[in-house]
Design a protein around this motif. Structure first.
Motif, mmCIF file in Angstrom:
data_model
loop_
_atom_site.group_PDB
_atom_site.id
_atom_site.type_symbol
_atom_site.label_atom_id
_atom_site.label_comp_id
_atom_site.label_asym_id
_atom_site.label_seq_id
_atom_site.Cartn_x
_atom_site.Cartn_y
_atom_site.Cartn_z
ATOM 1 N N PHE A 21 0.842 -1.197 0.000
ATOM 2 C CA PHE A 21 0.000 0.000 0.000
ATOM 3 C C PHE A 21 0.878 1.248 0.000
ATOM 4 O O PHE A 21 0.532 2.258 -0.615
ATOM 5 C CB PHE A 21 -0.929 -0.019 1.219
ATOM 6 N N THR A 22 2.009 1.193 0.681
ATOM 7 C CA THR A 22 2.894 2.355 0.754
ATOM 8 C C THR A 22 3.445 2.712 -0.619
ATOM 9 O O THR A 22 3.390 3.869 -1.051
ATOM 10 C CB THR A 22 4.063 2.080 1.725
ATOM 11 N N ARG A 23 3.997 1.703 -1.335
ATOM 12 C CA ARG A 23 4.565 1.973 -2.658
ATOM 13 C C ARG A 23 3.478 2.327 -3.655
ATOM 14 O O ARG A 23 3.699 3.144 -4.555
ATOM 15 C CB ARG A 23 5.367 0.761 -3.140
ATOM 16 N N ALA A 24 2.301 1.732 -3.517
ATOM 17 C CA ALA A 24 1.200 2.064 -4.430
ATOM 18 C C ALA A 24 0.780 3.519 -4.243
ATOM 19 O O ALA A 24 0.550 4.244 -5.224
ATOM 20 C CB ALA A 24 0.016 1.135 -4.184
ATOM 21 N N ALA A 25 0.688 3.961 -3.003
ATOM 22 C CA ALA A 25 0.325 5.357 -2.736
ATOM 23 C C ALA A 25 1.364 6.302 -3.308
ATOM 24 O O ALA A 25 1.043 7.345 -3.900
ATOM 25 C CB ALA A 25 0.169 5.577 -1.231
ATOM 26 N N GLU A 26 2.644 5.933 -3.161
ATOM 27 C CA GLU A 26 3.718 6.762 -3.706
ATOM 28 C C GLU A 26 3.637 6.836 -5.221
ATOM 29 O O GLU A 26 3.777 7.904 -5.821
ATOM 30 C CB GLU A 26 5.070 6.192 -3.285
#
Length: 285
Positions: A21-26
């Motif tokens: 979720f972190t990399r997707a948000a970025e």
């Protein structure tokens, strides 16, 4: 029939590709909270759980895995429709260190094109130094290169491991200079190799210089020399001869992504490329 929200489907695809979720948000230029809301809205709309999330892992559910390919097709169709209205196509110029992607480069570029068919991809393959110079001039939007001594920026994508490789019948007598091949006088691999040889007190001569990694691989295959090579580009039939010839060990090098891409669509495409790059390296060991 359920109608689908394009942004929500894009969130699902990006989470699936990034497995985070972190990399997707970025990649999408937003927050984890925002993409969680959009994913929940999509799952409610479809009546299916698409993503299974634990504190340690993010993975597709069985229904999510089945939905991934249609979701990518849906996004691609949407992007093609939008691209038909665009006055000027978007361009993404990427530089690759030749051995960094290995033989998987066509598959990586195909994955990138499938993610965003409207994106005009310009790929360049060269040495790290030349690619970084082009990147600093603004000629390239992103580069995948090995870490250079004078730079500390960039995102680490993996590690390249090196060894001394030659054909099984290659011979060298310690009272003679070691015949080795290098891609260019200024290439990082040559500098690394000559430093190691000098530190070990081994005399050397360049039996072959220039032409890039492909030419060095050809020189090794022909039995002309030994070469310092990344394990991913070792020619067929060559073996590591470090122990047999008592050659000094070669240090590993980090592979980095440098990018100045800022628009959300291009960043999402680039994260897809990075995700595919990491997947290929894991499978290749």
């Amino acid at each position: 029939m359920a109608s689908l929200d394009v942004d929500a489907v894009q969130v699902f695809v990006t989470i699936a590709e990034q497995q985070s979720f972190t990399r997707a948000a970025e990649a999408l230029g937003t927050t984890q909270a925002a993409i969680s809301v959009k994913l929940k809205r999509l799952e409610d709309r479809l009546g299916e759980k698409l993503i299974e999330r634990t504190p340690r892992r993010v993975r597709l559910s069985a229904r999510g895995a089945a939905f991934l390919c249609p979701a990518r097709d849906f996004i691609a169709a949407h992007d093609r429709a939008v691209a038909g209205l665009a006055v000027e196509p978007r361009r993404l110029a990427i530089g690759f260190l030749d051995y960094a992607a290995g033989t998987e480069l066509p598959a990586l570029l195909a994955r990138l094109h499938a993610h965003d068919p409207s994106l005009v991809i310009e790929a360049r393959i060269d040495s790290s130094r030349h690619l970084l110079d082009a990147y600093d001039r603004g000629d390239l939007d992103a580069v995948i290169v090995r870490r250079e001594d004078d730079r500390r920026d960039g995102e680490v994508l993996g590690v390249a491991r090196y060894g001394w490789f030659a054909m099984p019948d290659f011979t060298w007598r310690p009272d003679e200079p070691l015949r080795f091949a290098a891609c260019a006088a200024t290439c990082s691999e040559r500098i690394m190799a000559t430093r190691a040889l000098d530190a070990a007190g081994i005399a050397w001569t360049e039996a072959f210089l220039g032409g890039g990694t492909a030419a060095v691989v050809a020189a090794v295959s022909a039995g002309l020399a030994v070469a310092p090579l990344a394990h991913r580009v070792v020619p067929f039939g060559a073996i590591e001869v470090s122990a047999r010839l008592k050659l000094p060990p070669l240090p590993a090098a980090e592979i980095l992504l440098h990018t100045r891409v800022t628009d959300p669509h291009s960043r999402a495409a680039l994260r897809t490329l990075v995700s595919a790059f990491r997947e290929h390296r894991v499978r290749a060991g």
